[in-house]
Write a protein that holds these residues in place. Sequence first.
Motif, mmCIF file in Angstrom:
data_model
loop_
_atom_site.group_PDB
_atom_site.id
_atom_site.type_symbol
_atom_site.label_atom_id
_atom_site.label_comp_id
_atom_site.label_asym_id
_atom_site.label_seq_id
_atom_site.Cartn_x
_atom_site.Cartn_y
_atom_site.Cartn_z
ATOM 1 N N SER A 40 37.684 -46.165 12.786
ATOM 2 C CA SER A 40 38.284 -47.320 12.055
ATOM 3 C C SER A 40 38.418 -46.643 10.256
ATOM 4 O O SER A 40 38.143 -46.015 10.107
ATOM 5 C CB SER A 40 37.587 -48.390 12.134
ATOM 6 O OG SER A 40 36.540 -47.947 11.068
ATOM 7 N N GLY A 43 41.974 -51.103 5.980
ATOM 8 C CA GLY A 43 42.760 -52.074 6.288
ATOM 9 C C GLY A 43 44.206 -52.213 4.745
ATOM 10 O O GLY A 43 44.569 -52.526 5.342
ATOM 11 N N SER A 44 44.107 -50.920 4.447
ATOM 12 C CA SER A 44 44.749 -50.384 2.294
ATOM 13 C C SER A 44 45.734 -49.312 3.159
ATOM 14 O O SER A 44 45.991 -48.399 3.660
ATOM 15 C CB SER A 44 44.549 -51.321 1.770
ATOM 16 O OG SER A 44 42.911 -50.904 1.137
ATOM 17 N N PRO A 235 37.825 -67.400 3.595
ATOM 18 C CA PRO A 235 39.349 -66.115 3.867
ATOM 19 C C PRO A 235 40.320 -66.820 2.622
ATOM 20 O O PRO A 235 41.387 -66.454 2.248
ATOM 21 C CB PRO A 235 39.695 -66.726 5.101
ATOM 22 C CG PRO A 235 39.012 -66.413 5.607
ATOM 23 C CD PRO A 235 37.179 -67.348 4.755
ATOM 24 N N LYS A 238 39.811 -65.817 -0.843
ATOM 25 C CA LYS A 238 40.257 -64.713 -0.966
ATOM 26 C C LYS A 238 42.135 -64.275 -1.122
ATOM 27 O O LYS A 238 42.509 -63.985 -2.810
ATOM 28 C CB LYS A 238 40.239 -63.987 0.014
ATOM 29 C CG LYS A 238 38.996 -63.067 0.352
ATOM 30 C CD LYS A 238 38.702 -62.307 2.028
ATOM 31 C CE LYS A 238 38.762 -61.426 2.205
ATOM 32 N NZ LYS A 238 39.412 -60.941 3.305
ATOM 33 N N ASP A 262 47.650 -63.400 3.929
ATOM 34 C CA ASP A 262 47.070 -63.524 5.013
ATOM 35 C C ASP A 262 45.560 -62.530 4.541
ATOM 36 O O ASP A 262 45.697 -61.437 3.938
ATOM 37 C CB ASP A 262 47.880 -62.543 6.281
ATOM 38 C CG ASP A 262 46.740 -61.950 7.059
ATOM 39 O OD1 ASP A 262 45.842 -62.199 6.814
ATOM 40 O OD2 ASP A 262 47.136 -61.362 7.575
ATOM 41 N N PRO A 263 44.581 -63.386 4.502
ATOM 42 C CA PRO A 263 43.268 -62.560 3.905
ATOM 43 C C PRO A 263 42.639 -61.494 4.961
ATOM 44 O O PRO A 263 41.837 -61.243 4.111
ATOM 45 C CB PRO A 263 42.090 -64.024 4.572
ATOM 46 C CG PRO A 263 42.928 -65.072 5.959
ATOM 47 C CD PRO A 263 44.490 -64.862 5.006
ATOM 48 N N ASP A 264 43.660 -61.292 6.292
ATOM 49 C CA ASP A 264 43.265 -59.721 6.806
ATOM 50 C C ASP A 264 43.200 -58.764 5.900
ATOM 51 O O ASP A 264 42.845 -58.104 6.415
ATOM 52 C CB ASP A 264 42.908 -60.164 7.737
ATOM 53 C CG ASP A 264 42.391 -61.349 9.075
ATOM 54 O OD1 ASP A 264 41.342 -61.672 7.770
ATOM 55 O OD2 ASP A 264 42.771 -61.380 10.043
ATOM 56 N N ALA A 265 44.503 -59.197 5.376
ATOM 57 C CA ALA A 265 45.165 -58.002 4.658
ATOM 58 C C ALA A 265 45.043 -57.558 3.443
ATOM 59 O O ALA A 265 45.163 -57.171 2.469
ATOM 60 C CB ALA A 265 46.491 -58.280 4.280
ATOM 61 N N HIS A 267 41.716 -56.765 1.062
ATOM 62 C CA HIS A 267 39.877 -56.407 0.972
ATOM 63 C C HIS A 267 39.498 -55.966 -0.435
ATOM 64 O O HIS A 267 40.267 -56.039 -1.591
ATOM 65 C CB HIS A 267 39.970 -54.360 1.657
ATOM 66 C CG HIS A 267 40.826 -55.350 3.758
ATOM 67 N ND1 HIS A 267 39.684 -55.346 4.518
ATOM 68 C CD2 HIS A 267 41.679 -54.938 3.498
ATOM 69 C CE1 HIS A 267 40.671 -55.040 4.907
ATOM 70 N NE2 HIS A 267 42.410 -54.908 4.794
#
Length: 376
Positions: A40, A43-44, A235, A238, A262-265, A267
């Motif tokens: 892993s 994710g940036s 989220p 963020k 998108d908070p998942d994008a 970090h």
Amino acid sequence: MTAVREVLVIGAGAAGLAAATLLADAGVQVDLVEAKPEVSALGSGITLQANALKVLRAVGVLDQCLVEGADSTQLRLRAPDPQATVLVTMGGENRGAGDLPNAIGMYRPALAALLTARALEVGVRFRFSTTVQRLAQDDDGVDVTLSDGSTHRYDLVVGADGVRSATRALLGIELETRPLGMGIWRVFAPRPADVPTGELYYGGHCYIAGYTPTSADRLYAFLVEDAQDRSQVTPAEKVAIVRELASHYSGPWDEIRESIVDPDAIHYTQFEEHLLPAPWNRGRVVLIGDATHVCPPTFAQGAAMALEDAMVLAELLQAAPAVDDELWDQFHARRLPRVQTVVDGSVTLATWQLERVQGDVPGLMGRVQAVTAQPA
């Protein structure tokens, strides 16, 4: 003929994957253990300068990286004013080796996937959700006990398991990792049409605001603030925090800001630094990458230094008749002064920003670039 026949690599980050691949490609049997259930990466994005690209060429993934990434040979500096005034465009000339660009931007998980696929292709044996519990060595090898209770003897163990290296702890090596007082928000977002290359805004509301293309239609944007505990933000918070920070910058930021939903994008990490003095090995166990050196990304050289560690180690092991003091002396002579220059320069630039010091940034950048432009 290499100095080793069987090697254990601990950690499936860039340094570990590169070391494992280079050794396996030279005919060494390599096992790689990783504590996580899969490879892993945050994710940036990541900036890979020419010296990092040289290593990726040796590993065998450069062509794919050039296709999947985005050329970032130039670097544009903008003012943090309402017009986002372009101050200077640097790096128009190609300072890379041969046909290499000065730098590319790339999506981190994409790079991790390419390195993993290449390692599998050359025969590296992966063991996920596995850690090393014990290392017992003598002059000829290392007996390793894994978390599943299995044991195996290796000629060499390479600890590439990151900033909080468990291998380093097993060896009893104490190393202080120092926070620098800065935190960075990284966002993976669509790439506006008017972003031809990487751009930086120094100063203004944040210490640094910038973005680097990672493909034809995507980029990663980043905003550097005073370090804060952001671990409990929701989220939705963020997204709101990053959009508010970005609202203080103009130009392409206007379009980038509107796309941040998108908070998942998103970090957040804090800048840290450490550098392990020589030796990086204890007998036949050696540490590389973030386990030995980490610095703020002010020169975008962290991954490059880790990749270089792997390449130099693999080169020396292939050329040496034995794992001995001469090999380690050569390894440290090639790595430590170079890494020291990068870490010191990166920390100095971050400190100037924190303390609002008008230091000689072009001079500092020139000194670091002069070192990294030389072969590792």
